[in-house]
Motif scaffolding. Structure first.
Motif, short mmCIF file in Angstrom:
data_model
loop_
_atom_site.label_atom_id
_atom_site.label_comp_id
_atom_site.label_asym_id
_atom_site.label_seq_id
_atom_site.Cartn_x
_atom_site.Cartn_y
_atom_site.Cartn_z
N LEU A 1 -1.01 -6.38 4.64
CA LEU A 1 -0.29 -5.26 5.23
C LEU A 1 -1.00 -3.97 4.81
CD1 LEU A 1 2.06 -4.08 6.80
CD2 LEU A 1 3.46 -4.24 4.75
N ARG A 2 -1.63 -3.34 5.80
CA ARG A 2 -2.37 -2.11 5.56
C ARG A 2 -3.42 -2.26 4.46
NH1 ARG A 2 -0.27 3.43 7.47
NH2 ARG A 2 0.66 2.73 9.39
N GLY A 3 -4.12 -3.41 4.48
CA GLY A 3 -5.22 -3.59 3.55
C GLY A 3 -4.86 -4.12 2.18
N ARG A 4 -3.57 -4.38 1.93
CA ARG A 4 -3.17 -4.95 0.65
C ARG A 4 -2.52 -6.30 0.90
NH1 ARG A 4 -1.99 -0.70 -3.18
NH2 ARG A 4 -1.26 -2.27 -4.63
N LYS A 5 -2.77 -7.24 0.00
CA LYS A 5 -2.10 -8.54 0.09
C LYS A 5 -0.74 -8.41 -0.59
CE LYS A 5 -5.43 -11.93 1.13
NZ LYS A 5 -5.98 -11.21 2.29
N ILE A 6 0.31 -8.52 0.19
CA ILE A 6 1.65 -8.35 -0.36
C ILE A 6 2.16 -9.68 -0.92
CG2 ILE A 6 2.17 -6.48 1.25
CD1 ILE A 6 3.93 -8.51 2.80
N PHE A 7 3.18 -9.60 -1.78
CA PHE A 7 3.86 -10.82 -2.19
C PHE A 7 5.34 -10.68 -1.91
CE2 PHE A 7 3.94 -8.36 -6.17
CZ PHE A 7 5.26 -8.51 -6.57
N VAL A 8 5.96 -11.79 -1.62
CA VAL A 8 7.38 -11.80 -1.26
C VAL A 8 8.08 -12.82 -2.16
CG1 VAL A 8 9.03 -12.07 0.63
CG2 VAL A 8 6.68 -11.38 1.14
N ARG A 9 9.19 -12.40 -2.75
CA ARG A 9 9.96 -13.33 -3.56
C ARG A 9 11.44 -13.03 -3.37
NH1 ARG A 9 11.99 -10.50 -7.82
NH2 ARG A 9 10.73 -8.90 -8.82
N GLU A 10 12.27 -13.94 -3.86
CA GLU A 10 13.70 -13.73 -3.74
C GLU A 10 14.12 -12.49 -4.51
OE1 GLU A 10 16.53 -17.14 -4.14
OE2 GLU A 10 14.68 -18.24 -4.47
N CYS B 1 6.74 -1.17 -3.57
CA CYS B 1 7.56 -2.36 -3.40
C CYS B 1 8.76 -2.02 -2.52
CB CYS B 1 8.03 -2.92 -4.74
SG CYS B 1 8.94 -1.75 -5.75
N GLY B 2 9.42 -3.04 -2.04
CA GLY B 2 10.53 -2.81 -1.14
C GLY B 2 11.49 -3.99 -1.12
N ALA C 1 0.85 -1.18 0.00
CA ALA C 1 0.00 0.00 0.00
C ALA C 1 0.89 1.24 0.00
CB ALA C 1 -0.90 -0.01 1.23
N PHE C 2 0.41 2.31 -0.60
CA PHE C 2 1.25 3.50 -0.69
C PHE C 2 1.49 4.15 0.66
CE2 PHE C 2 -0.24 3.64 -5.24
CZ PHE C 2 1.01 3.33 -5.75
N SER C 3 0.68 3.80 1.66
CA SER C 3 0.87 4.39 2.99
C SER C 3 1.94 3.67 3.80
CB SER C 3 -0.45 4.34 3.75
OG SER C 3 -0.90 3.01 3.89
N VAL C 4 2.46 2.55 3.26
CA VAL C 4 3.43 1.76 4.02
C VAL C 4 4.80 2.44 4.01
CG1 VAL C 4 4.71 -0.42 4.05
CG2 VAL C 4 2.25 -0.43 3.63
N SER C 5 5.36 2.62 5.21
CA SER C 5 6.71 3.15 5.33
C SER C 5 7.65 1.97 5.58
CB SER C 5 6.81 4.11 6.51
OG SER C 5 6.63 3.41 7.73
N TRP C 6 8.95 2.25 5.54
CA TRP C 6 9.89 1.16 5.79
C TRP C 6 9.72 0.62 7.21
CZ3 TRP C 6 13.47 1.35 9.66
CH2 TRP C 6 13.85 2.61 10.15
N GLN C 7 9.30 1.48 8.14
CA GLN C 7 9.09 0.99 9.50
C GLN C 7 7.94 -0.01 9.56
OE1 GLN C 7 9.36 4.33 8.77
NE2 GLN C 7 10.47 5.41 10.39
N ASN C 8 6.85 0.29 8.82
CA ASN C 8 5.72 -0.64 8.76
C ASN C 8 6.16 -1.99 8.18
OD1 ASN C 8 3.78 2.12 7.54
ND2 ASN C 8 3.86 1.40 9.65
N ALA D 1 4.04 11.82 -6.52
CA ALA D 1 3.91 12.71 -5.38
C ALA D 1 4.00 11.93 -4.08
CB ALA D 1 2.58 13.46 -5.45
N ILE D 2 3.49 10.69 -4.09
CA ILE D 2 3.47 9.91 -2.87
C ILE D 2 4.88 9.43 -2.52
CG2 ILE D 2 2.37 7.95 -1.70
CD1 ILE D 2 0.26 8.08 -4.04
#
Length: 103
Positions: free
Chosen positions: A79-88, A56-57, A20-27, A50-51
């Motif tokens: 995470l904050r309302g979005r289903k994230i995906f994680v890959r290598e 992604c991270g 989500a665009f509201s996610v910071s690195w701390q989140n 602007a955001i």
């Protein structure tokens, strides 16, 4: 004290997408800490928006096994309302150039 770090083992890093665009690195770090010891966390920013977030991270764990666990257990988590995906996080093989040889 303190063991030395590995020699830049890329197996410790994962790529996280669909943030989500509201996610910071701390989140993101808080979320990823459920599966292991997060050494470094970065949300990739895009100067053209602007955001300032691309959604992604990159997350670096202290060991490759923790990274694998994150891929297994945190993909499709909320995470904050979005289903994230994680890959290598892998550099493309060959650096994007043509193969050598020929002849």
């Amino acid at each position: 004290g303190g063991g030395g770090g590995g020699g830049g083992d890329s197996g410790c890093r994962v790529f996280v997408g669909n943030l989500a665009f509201s996610v910071s690195w701390q989140n993101l770090k808080d979320h990823m800490r459920k599966v292991g010891d997060v050494l470094h966390c970065d949300v990739l920013s895009d100067p053209g928006t602007a955001i300032g977030s691309k959604g992604c991270g990159i997350v670096e764990f202290s060991s490759p096994s923790e990274a694998q666990r994150a891929i297994r257990e945190l993909t499709e988590t909320d995470l904050r309302g979005r289903k994230i995906f994680v890959r290598e996080d892998r550099e493309p093989p060959g650096g994007g150039g043509g193969g050598r040889g020929g002849g």
